[in-house]
Design an enzyme around this catalytic site. Structure first.
Site, mmCIF file in Angstrom:
data_model
loop_
_atom_site.group_PDB
_atom_site.id
_atom_site.type_symbol
_atom_site.label_atom_id
_atom_site.label_comp_id
_atom_site.label_asym_id
_atom_site.label_seq_id
_atom_site.Cartn_x
_atom_site.Cartn_y
_atom_site.Cartn_z
ATOM 1 N N LYS A 1 63.392 137.316 1.022
ATOM 2 C CA LYS A 1 62.869 136.528 2.139
ATOM 3 C C LYS A 1 63.310 135.074 2.020
ATOM 4 C CE LYS A 1 60.732 139.611 4.430
ATOM 5 N NZ LYS A 1 61.340 140.092 5.651
ATOM 6 N N ASP B 1 53.244 137.728 8.588
ATOM 7 C CA ASP B 1 53.107 139.178 8.403
ATOM 8 C C ASP B 1 52.308 139.830 9.520
ATOM 9 O OD1 ASP B 1 54.532 139.890 6.058
ATOM 10 O OD2 ASP B 1 52.973 138.992 4.810
ATOM 11 N N GLN C 1 52.432 137.655 -0.571
ATOM 12 C CA GLN C 1 52.943 138.969 -0.959
ATOM 13 C C GLN C 1 51.825 139.854 -1.501
ATOM 14 O OE1 GLN C 1 55.965 140.294 -0.511
ATOM 15 N NE2 GLN C 1 55.190 142.170 -1.399
#
Length: 175
Positions: A25, A92, A69
């Site tokens: 990412k 997200d 994460q």
């Protein structure tokens, strides 16, 4: 407009798969010209410290997107951390506000990347979901529920009839 998009990735612990994912990412963000900031915390980091870090990122005008994460270590309540991320910076799409907006059919919502990628794969491979009966196996907030919402919504990649099955579904093969 003179704004460099800023992405903050937060990694707690040393899970190898998570390290690779976060690294990719950050690499991709850099290639796209984003300001990228990776914050790595020890696996034994207290929840309060992580929540403080998230609040700081929420307030940081150089950060436009935050990716925490998952999974997080056992001492940290994932739901509490995801709730702490500003919905406008939740890249997200895991914040309850964003999940609710996705489920209600809002068009300007951040969509979790895996379900969005699955819909894109279906469309590009000629498997238009519209008018079809689609079965989503799994009810997680990360993939299953958003996948069902995307397939149900009106328009591109949606308009399907959706059944959600999971580990407690009897005779899953028949479904």
């Amino acid at each position: 407009r003179g704004v460099v998009p800023g992405l903050a990735t937060v990694l707690v612990g040393e899970d190898p798969a998570s390290q690779v994912y976060v690294g990719m990412k950050n690499r991709d963000a850099g290639e796209l010209g984003f300001h990228s900031r990776q914050l790595t915390l020890q696996a034994d980091t207290p929840e309060a410290e992580l929540l403080g870090l998230v609040q700081g990122l929420n307030a940081d005008p150089e950060i436009h997107g935050i990716l925490v994460q998952l999974p997080l270590p056992h001492q940290i309540d994932e739901a509490r951390v995801l709730l702490a991320v500003d919905p406008a910076k939740d890249v997200d799409g895991f914040h309850p506000t964003n999940m609710g907006r996705l489920a209600s059919g809002a068009s300007d919502v951040l969509v979790p990347c895996t379900p969005r990628g699955v819909v894109e794969l279906l469309l590009r491979s000629g498997h238009e979901p519209a008018g079809r009966h689609c079965v989503v196996v799994g009810r997680s907030n990360i993939v299953g529920r958003p996948m069902a919402s995307l397939l149900l919504r009106k328009g591109r990649g949606g308009d399907a009839t959706v059944t959600v099955a999971h580990s407690r579904t009897p005779d899953l093969g028949a479904v």
